[in-house]
Each structure stands twice: as structure tokens, then as C-alpha cells.
Write an enzyme that holds these catalytic residues in place. Sequence first.
Site, PDB file in Angstrom:
ATOM      1  CG  HIS A 243      39.663  46.532  37.311  1.00  0.00           C
ATOM      2  ND1 HIS A 243      40.522  45.531  37.558  1.00  0.00           N
ATOM      3  CD2 HIS A 243      39.519  47.360  38.529  1.00  0.00           C
ATOM      4  CE1 HIS A 243      40.892  45.710  38.652  1.00  0.00           C
ATOM      5  NE2 HIS A 243      40.485  46.928  39.243  1.00  0.00           N
TER       6      HIS A 243
HETATM    7  O1  RIB Z   1      37.009  44.311  40.598  1.00  0.00           O
HETATM    8  C1  RIB Z   1      36.890  45.400  39.977  1.00  0.00           C
HETATM    9  C2  RIB Z   1      35.407  45.489  39.276  1.00  0.00           C
HETATM   10  O2  RIB Z   1      34.841  46.174  40.744  1.00  0.00           O
HETATM   11  C3  RIB Z   1      35.544  46.903  38.529  1.00  0.00           C
HETATM   12  O3  RIB Z   1      34.344  46.652  37.750  1.00  0.00           O
HETATM   13  C4  RIB Z   1      35.337  48.155  39.466  1.00  0.00           C
HETATM   14  O4  RIB Z   1      34.680  49.004  38.813  1.00  0.00           O
HETATM   15  C5  RIB Z   1      34.394  47.642  40.433  1.00  0.00           C
HETATM   16  O5  RIB Z   1      32.915  47.401  40.115  1.00  0.00           O
END
Ligand code: RIB
Length: 313
Positions: A243
Site C-alpha cells: 500500500h
Molecule cells: O489500509 C492500508 C493502510 O492502513 C496502510 O497504510 C497500512 O499501513 C495501514 O496504515
Amino acid sequence: MSPRKIIIDTDPGQDDAVAILLALASPDEIEVLGITCVAGNVPLELTSKNARIVCELAGHPEVKVYAGCDRPMGRDLVTAEHVHGETGLNGPVLPDPVMPLQDQHAVDYIIETLRAAAPKSVTLCPLGPLTNIATALQRAPEIADAVQEIVLMGGAYFEVGNITPTAEFNIYVDPQAADIVFKSGIPIVVMSLDVTHKALVTAPRNAAFRNIGNAVGIAVAEMTDFFERFDKEKYSSEGAPLHDPCVTAYVLNPDLFAGRHINVEIETQSELTMGMTVADWWRVTDRPANALFIQDIDADGFFALLTERLARL
Ligand code: RIB
Ligand code: CA
């Protein structure tokens, strides 16, 4: 061309860690002014510890790391140990940090830094709940003038929720903060689940991390080995979705990504859909476009860039 000045706001988190490593591995293109930590994946005490662990893993103990808000603006903190483990950085065994945490509160640092910056000269890269960013904007609205753009990881449209049926974690944890940021008028690039779920650490990609041959490569392989469980089980994914590194990669090479400039609003009233990013992807309303909502990625190009840069550390 001088390196782009960024502030990384983060809740490490294995994927946050890889995003930070990618930034620190790219000094010709990115100048990390500071790293501000927020409660999210795990409580603030751990996110501010993990950020320093990662800076030392990168060989950059000189980076200024600040602790910020330890809870959302108007809700109880929800954490994600079920995804990231009880430390938030489960997977590799890494030493406790020696480098100090800065005394200044992260929100004060953000305000002070942006007040002193030239117009549109700093890019904010939030990788967690938007509590620090929104609190700074609420206390000092004039700092928005210094922000070139906000490139954040959060939200979803086609992928809907990963923490509730309708909401992505970062937005869900602090919807009020997200609402402030999305209404700030600052140009926003949204790395939503729609794109990050296409940045999967498949077995060959994980092997490429291991084969880099440095401690960073091994640590990243061990991090993704650990946090892929959640997505493999829930989505039958081929590997961990990276992500947050999509944010850093966009700063380095936006051509790796594609999306639409649309209206995005945040659900802050209904508990049923709390934290949903209501993205007008099909432009069915006359609500003004306020975000570049990213949906696609050149995944092979992304992993080639990431692997090449991690090898530099
Ligand atoms: O949904 C994914 C996000 O939430 C990413 O940034 C992960 O690190 C959590 O913070
Ligand atoms: Ca994060």
C-alpha cells in the site's frame, strides 16, 4: 533538478517501512525533511519506535522523527495488530533504535516547517490516519499555501473496505481528519486500495528482495512474508499489497500510475459506512473534483524501481 522536499506522516506498519526505505534510498529525487508518526496500525509509542528502527535499518539515524497524535480527532483509536503483528513491524528481528525521538510534537513541527517554507514547496506524504495533518491544518490553516500536494495512501472505491465492508483502514480510523484534509483545497493524490491491491509481493518479487543481498532486502522480504497473511486469507491474494510504497513511488515516477481527477468525500455521520471514501468515479454529481484518485499501476515497473532502490541502501 533539486530533490523534492517531503514530510512522511506514518504509522509503521511493514508497508510504511518499505515506503520510508524507498524514500531514503532516493536522495537525488527526494529530501525527507522529517518523519512524523501517528497512532494507527499500532499505538503511537510503537509507531514512533518503528519509524526509528526503519531509519536505522536504512543507515540514516540522522533523520528527524517526531511523535504526533496518539488518538483520532473524535473517536477511539482502532489498531491493526491482526495485520501487522503486536509490534507493528513483525517479521524481521531488528534492533531497538538508538537514534532519538525529537522533543517537538509532530503537529508543531509540521506547522513550523510549513510556515517557514516557500509557497507550494513541500509535499506531504501521509501513510496512516490523517490525524496529524488535519490537526495542523485546523490549528494553522495558512500552512496549506506551502503544500505543493498531498500524496496519501487511503480510501477505496471498487475495492470497498478492508477494515469494514465500506471503509479502508487509514480513513476509517480518523474520518473527521480525512474530511478536513479532503476539504482543504490542497491538491490531493489518493493511492486507494483500488491501486494498492494491484501492487502484490508475489513469490518471485519477494525472492528478488531476498536476492538483493543486503540487510534491507532480507528485512523487507521478511516483513512482507509476515503481513501477507491477512490479504492472502481475506482476498486470496498472491502476496502482500504494498500500500504505502505506492505513495513514494508516485513521488519518484508518477507515470507508473493512472487515475481520474474526481470528487471524493468522506462519510463522517453514519456508523454503517463510517470512513467510506465516496468517490464520484463516474462523475454522476456536480460536486467539484478535489482529488486525483489512482486506480492503476505498472506493477512490474513499480517493483523494478523498488528493488533497484532498496539495493542502494
Ligand atoms: O489500509 C492500508 C493502510 O492502513 C496502510 O497504510 C497500512 O499501513 C495501514 O496504515
Ligand atoms: Ca500505513
